[in-house]
Design a protein around this motif. Structure first.
Motif, PDB file in Angstrom:
ATOM      1  N   PRO A 194       0.692  -1.196  -0.040  1.00  0.00           N
ATOM      2  CA  PRO A 194      -0.006  -0.198   0.098  1.00  0.00           C
ATOM      3  C   PRO A 194       0.853   1.513  -0.090  1.00  0.00           C
ATOM      4  O   PRO A 194       0.493   2.367  -0.750  1.00  0.00           O
ATOM      5  N   LEU A 195       1.886   1.225   0.529  1.00  0.00           N
ATOM      6  CA  LEU A 195       2.952   2.491   0.896  1.00  0.00           C
ATOM      7  C   LEU A 195       3.478   2.507  -0.655  1.00  0.00           C
ATOM      8  O   LEU A 195       3.703   3.826  -1.138  1.00  0.00           O
ATOM      9  N   THR A 196       3.886   1.598  -1.266  1.00  0.00           N
ATOM     10  CA  THR A 196       4.491   1.518  -2.418  1.00  0.00           C
ATOM     11  C   THR A 196       3.587   2.102  -3.360  1.00  0.00           C
ATOM     12  O   THR A 196       3.858   3.089  -4.256  1.00  0.00           O
ATOM     13  N   PHE A 197       2.410   1.609  -3.635  1.00  0.00           N
ATOM     14  CA  PHE A 197       1.228   2.399  -4.466  1.00  0.00           C
ATOM     15  C   PHE A 197       0.872   3.851  -4.119  1.00  0.00           C
ATOM     16  O   PHE A 197       0.833   4.888  -5.016  1.00  0.00           O
ATOM     17  N   ALA A 198       0.866   4.147  -2.847  1.00  0.00           N
ATOM     18  CA  ALA A 198       0.672   5.646  -2.365  1.00  0.00           C
ATOM     19  C   ALA A 198       1.866   6.438  -2.862  1.00  0.00           C
ATOM     20  O   ALA A 198       1.875   7.517  -3.465  1.00  0.00           O
ATOM     21  N   SER A 199       3.121   5.927  -2.949  1.00  0.00           N
ATOM     22  CA  SER A 199       4.279   6.461  -3.252  1.00  0.00           C
ATOM     23  C   SER A 199       4.316   6.937  -4.535  1.00  0.00           C
ATOM     24  O   SER A 199       4.966   7.988  -5.171  1.00  0.00           O
ATOM     25  N   GLU A 200       3.965   5.973  -5.308  1.00  0.00           N
ATOM     26  CA  GLU A 200       4.101   6.176  -6.847  1.00  0.00           C
ATOM     27  C   GLU A 200       3.018   7.322  -7.177  1.00  0.00           C
ATOM     28  O   GLU A 200       3.392   8.111  -8.141  1.00  0.00           O
ATOM     29  N   LYS A 201       2.131   7.330  -6.754  1.00  0.00           N
ATOM     30  CA  LYS A 201       0.970   8.317  -6.759  1.00  0.00           C
ATOM     31  C   LYS A 201       1.627   9.792  -6.077  1.00  0.00           C
ATOM     32  O   LYS A 201       1.391  11.028  -6.948  1.00  0.00           O
ATOM     33  N   GLY A 202       1.817   9.576  -4.786  1.00  0.00           N
ATOM     34  CA  GLY A 202       2.012  10.745  -3.980  1.00  0.00           C
ATOM     35  C   GLY A 202       3.108  11.566  -4.537  1.00  0.00           C
ATOM     36  O   GLY A 202       3.271  12.941  -4.184  1.00  0.00           O
ATOM     37  N   VAL A 234       0.550   9.479   0.917  1.00  0.00           N
ATOM     38  CA  VAL A 234       1.476   8.721   1.614  1.00  0.00           C
ATOM     39  C   VAL A 234       1.421   8.727   3.122  1.00  0.00           C
ATOM     40  O   VAL A 234       1.434   7.827   3.782  1.00  0.00           O
ATOM     41  N   PHE A 235       1.079  10.256   3.395  1.00  0.00           N
ATOM     42  CA  PHE A 235       0.678  10.374   5.084  1.00  0.00           C
ATOM     43  C   PHE A 235      -0.394   9.276   5.438  1.00  0.00           C
ATOM     44  O   PHE A 235      -0.422   8.835   6.517  1.00  0.00           O
ATOM     45  N   GLU A 236      -1.369   8.899   4.409  1.00  0.00           N
ATOM     46  CA  GLU A 236      -2.600   8.327   5.029  1.00  0.00           C
ATOM     47  C   GLU A 236      -2.240   6.945   5.271  1.00  0.00           C
ATOM     48  O   GLU A 236      -2.853   6.443   6.055  1.00  0.00           O
ATOM     49  N   VAL A 237      -1.351   6.355   4.540  1.00  0.00           N
ATOM     50  CA  VAL A 237      -0.781   5.101   4.586  1.00  0.00           C
ATOM     51  C   VAL A 237      -0.202   4.909   5.967  1.00  0.00           C
ATOM     52  O   VAL A 237      -0.495   3.972   6.816  1.00  0.00           O
ATOM     53  N   ILE A 238       0.877   5.762   6.425  1.00  0.00           N
ATOM     54  CA  ILE A 238       1.473   5.859   7.561  1.00  0.00           C
ATOM     55  C   ILE A 238       0.558   5.878   8.794  1.00  0.00           C
ATOM     56  O   ILE A 238       0.797   5.308   9.982  1.00  0.00           O
ATOM     57  N   ALA A 239      -0.368   6.856   8.532  1.00  0.00           N
ATOM     58  CA  ALA A 239      -1.325   7.124   9.589  1.00  0.00           C
ATOM     59  C   ALA A 239      -2.212   5.876  10.128  1.00  0.00           C
ATOM     60  O   ALA A 239      -2.860   5.799  11.142  1.00  0.00           O
ATOM     61  N   ALA A 271      -0.429  16.051   9.172  1.00  0.00           N
ATOM     62  CA  ALA A 271      -1.163  15.863   7.907  1.00  0.00           C
ATOM     63  C   ALA A 271      -0.591  16.935   6.851  1.00  0.00           C
ATOM     64  O   ALA A 271      -0.714  18.032   7.315  1.00  0.00           O
ATOM     65  N   PRO A 272      -0.306  16.709   5.766  1.00  0.00           N
ATOM     66  CA  PRO A 272      -0.223  17.732   4.686  1.00  0.00           C
ATOM     67  C   PRO A 272      -1.429  18.441   4.592  1.00  0.00           C
ATOM     68  O   PRO A 272      -2.741  18.178   4.392  1.00  0.00           O
ATOM     69  N   SER A 273      -1.298  19.950   4.588  1.00  0.00           N
ATOM     70  CA  SER A 273      -2.663  20.735   4.438  1.00  0.00           C
ATOM     71  C   SER A 273      -3.345  20.730   3.185  1.00  0.00           C
ATOM     72  O   SER A 273      -2.420  20.494   2.063  1.00  0.00           O
ATOM     73  N   TRP A 274      -4.549  20.944   2.817  1.00  0.00           N
ATOM     74  CA  TRP A 274      -5.018  20.708   1.639  1.00  0.00           C
ATOM     75  C   TRP A 274      -4.751  21.635   0.410  1.00  0.00           C
ATOM     76  O   TRP A 274      -4.886  21.388  -0.750  1.00  0.00           O
ATOM     77  N   ASN A 275      -3.957  22.834   1.159  1.00  0.00           N
ATOM     78  CA  ASN A 275      -3.542  23.819  -0.214  1.00  0.00           C
ATOM     79  C   ASN A 275      -1.788  23.988  -0.209  1.00  0.00           C
ATOM     80  O   ASN A 275      -1.566  24.686  -0.794  1.00  0.00           O
ATOM     81  N   ASN A 276      -1.246  22.879   0.329  1.00  0.00           N
ATOM     82  CA  ASN A 276       0.256  23.003   0.357  1.00  0.00           C
ATOM     83  C   ASN A 276       1.015  21.841  -0.220  1.00  0.00           C
ATOM     84  O   ASN A 276       2.080  21.860  -0.553  1.00  0.00           O
ATOM     85  N   ASN A 277       0.274  20.793   0.041  1.00  0.00           N
ATOM     86  CA  ASN A 277       0.994  19.352  -0.168  1.00  0.00           C
ATOM     87  C   ASN A 277       2.380  19.343   0.156  1.00  0.00           C
ATOM     88  O   ASN A 277       3.337  18.797  -0.478  1.00  0.00           O
ATOM     89  N   ALA A 278       2.489  19.759   1.550  1.00  0.00           N
ATOM     90  CA  ALA A 278       3.770  19.497   2.371  1.00  0.00           C
ATOM     91  C   ALA A 278       3.565  18.515   3.573  1.00  0.00           C
ATOM     92  O   ALA A 278       2.593  18.513   4.031  1.00  0.00           O
TER      93      ALA A 278
END
Length: 621
Positions: free
Chosen positions: A392-400, A418-423, A546-553
């Motif tokens: 799951p983290l691999t697939f999220a990383s490919e996307k994220g 990515v954060f979502e998988v770790i969470a 968690a990354p903010s909705w407006n900064n992707n950090a």
């Protein structure tokens, strides 16, 4: 001619007498015994011998040797097999004579019990390690004399043929791997694959106790692991219990009628791995998953046959004891019988408490992967599997980490995925024992041929090597090897340039790499060698935001005692000013941090400007 024949006959007679002592020229004989030898002093006192020979089941074995007794003699519907179960307790090393009697005819097989003299290895692997995964046929060819065998010849122009890589090639490149910063090498399967078309990948085993001679010999493998241990490195061996190769001798003379699932009517598995845990799954669906063949060239083994189950378990223990490997990666983990796999894990870990096994748990959701880990609260039947693979983290990383993803982040996009998988680590019984990776031998390469900079590459590997779990990196990643699954498996398992005599390019050297390849190589080398000695990253608690909705950090820290590593990832295509007041939980009284890669000092007061698609790995002072 006569002298030659005489010498040849004497030699043959001498060879036979090493293992057999005949009392009757017409007595039955044994063609093969597996395992070929064993060791005294094992915690498990029971040993199964699979004895094979013409009509051997008609005979009765007898042993007179201090500390060794016959516990059970089991026969199947095939008269050419005999399963002899021994109890070995307080025995000494030596030759155990096994007398086989059949209607007054007797012969003796000499079975060896060895002393356990090698105490190296069997150390397991952990979050302190980083695994270098390599496909031996495609890494380096150190001995061209063993390239061709059994009418299967090397053809480097064919992506699906044998290319000639071998164990000697790996041995010659060990310093390269170690200096790069890896602690552990995971080998794709090295056991014999004597298949008509080569089976370069190794997943169609035709002899579970023998190294494929195109890679080298058993002794070569043992020497290689010893050399790696002397260099402070570890070895992980790929194993496959779900199936064997269609050319395995078992397929010509099965030890039992139920040795293979669906032996007379080809049924292909449905790959519906969820049925293994699905409480609503129809039994027929589960049966097809477990008993269906992977492909026609890989017959499905029936681990419910108790003799086969014990055979496979002993095979793993034999390789650990023989070569002192440190870990096992088990292929297609959900496909074999569940109870058998749990028994295997437990018996291996009982014998070698420091060992580690990682199961290929190819699922898309963390809950599905977590179900397979030992002591999981999600699974009422303990799997005893220590480590699972974080697909799951691999697939999220490919996307994220993709530049094509949402620039603004937000839920289910950008670095939030990515954060979502770790969470969701609350699902795991042991988040430290999760194998993390960005690609492997079954997935498209993480690097992309169209990329002209390393922003995505650096950011992703900064994350991989500082987040929780046990990182694994695929060979050639350090030189930006590319390939997609759509192009075929051969595309993602290319030869490492410079691994073959006469290669025009030698990417094992800086001179043989492009500027961009050297930049990637140097980045990974610095990060890997830094990680080796960083207690905060290896043992520290992970705290993230968690990354903010407006900064992707994505910002997180690893903290162990007074050591803190702060990681800042900017997933957007523009520079960002982050207000550090949000992160005081982890920065505390620290006012500056030193970037691990550049050595730059970064002020932590007020705002920190993070470059577009950039990252900071900061040691806080």
């Amino acid at each position: 001619m006569h002298k030659f024949f005489t010498k040849k006959f004497v030699f043959l007679l001498l060879y036979v007498s090493l293992s057999f002592e005949f009392t009757d020229a017409a007595a039955a004989s044994v063609t093969r015994v597996e395992p070929a030898y064993w060791w005294i002093g094992m915690k498990n006192k029971e040993l199964q011998l699979m004895v094979y020979g013409p009509a051997i089941a008609k005979s009765t074995p007898e042993i007179t040797y201090p500390g060794v007794t016959i516990k059970e003699v089991a026969r199947t519907d095939n008269p050419n097999y005999l399963f002899v179960y021994l109890t070995i307790d307080a025995a000494k090393p030596g030759i155990v004579p096994i007398k086989f009697s059949d209607n007054g005819k007797v012969f003796t097989y000499k079975y060896e019990l060895k002393a356990r003299t090698d105490k190296s290895g069997a150390l397991g692997f952990s979050k302190a390690d980083v695994l270098y995964l390599l496909t031996p046929d495609r890494f380096a060819n150190g001995n061209i004399k063993n390239d061709n065998w059994d009418n299967v010849n090397v053809d480097r122009n064919d992506p699906n043929a044998r290319h000639g890589g071998d164990l000697q090639g790996v041995a010659q490149r060990l310093d390269y791997i170690k200096d790069l910063g890896f602690t552990t090498v995971w080998f794709n399967p090295v056991q014999e694959n004597k298949m008509p078309h080569g089976s370069y990948h190794g997943y169609a085993i035709t002899d579970f106790y023998k190294i494929d001679q195109r890679f080298g010999t058993n002794e070569d493998f043992k020497k290689l692991t010893a050399t790696m241990h002397a260099k402070g490195m570890k070895v992980v061996m790929d194993m496959i219990f779900n199936h064997c190769g269609s050319e395995h001798p078992w397929m010509k003379d099965k030890p039992a009628a139920d040795w293979i699932n669906n032996p007379n009517n080809y049924v292909e598995t449905n790959h519906a791995k969820l049925t293994a845990m699905d409480t609503h799954a129809a039994k027929t669906e589960q049966d097809i998953l477990l008993d269906g063949w992977f492909v026609r060239s890989m017959p499905d083994l029936n681990q419910r046959n108790r003799h086969l189950a014990t055979y496979l378990i002993q095979n793993s223990i034999w390789w650990i004891e023989y070569a002192r490997i440190d870990g096992i990666r088990q292929d297609t983990y959900p496909y074999p019988d569940y109870q058998f796999m749990a028994r295997w894990c437990k018996e291996v870990m009982d014998e070698y408490p420091n060992f580690n096994i990682v199961g290929e748990s190819w699922y898309g959701k963390s809950s599905e992967v977590a179900w397979w880990q030992r002591n999981s609260s999600l699974n009422k039947n303990n799997s005893y599997l220590k480590t699972v693979m974080d697909f799951p983290l691999t697939f999220a990383s490919e996307k994220g980490f993709s530049k094509d993803d949402n620039e603004h982040g937000g839920e289910s996009s950008g670095l939030y995925s990515v954060f979502e998988v770790i969470a969701q680590d609350f699902l795991y019984a042991d988040p430290d024992n999760i194998l993390t990776f960005l690609d492997n031998h079954d997935l498209g390469r993480f690097a992309r041929k169209e990329e002209t900079d390393l922003n995505r590459f650096k950011q992703a590997f900064a994350f991989l090597l500082t987040t929780r779990g046990i990182p694994q990196i695929y060979y050639g990643t350090e030189i930006l090897m590319v390939g997609t699954k759509n192009e075929g498996d051969g595309s993602i398992r290319k030869d490492f340039p410079g691994g073959w005599p006469g290669d025009k390019t030698d990417a094992f050297t800086a001179a043989g790499r492009t500027r961009m390849q050297n930049e990637a190589f140097d980045y990974l080398k610095k990060l890997l060698n830094w990680r080796k000695n960083n207690d905060a990253v290896i043992n520290g608690k992970l705290t993230h935001y968690a990354p903010s909705w407006n900064n992707n950090a994505y910002v997180y820290a690893r903290i162990s005692g007074d050591k803190t590593v702060l990681v800042i990832l900017n997933g957007s295509g523009k520079d960002q000013d982050l207000d550090m007041a949000r992160y005081t939980d982890v920065t505390g009284s620290h006012t500056t941090g030193i970037d691990v890669i550049t050595g730059k000092q970064v002020q932590l007061k007020g705002t920190v400007t993070v470059p577009a698609r950039g990252e900071y790995i900061l040691e806080l002072n």
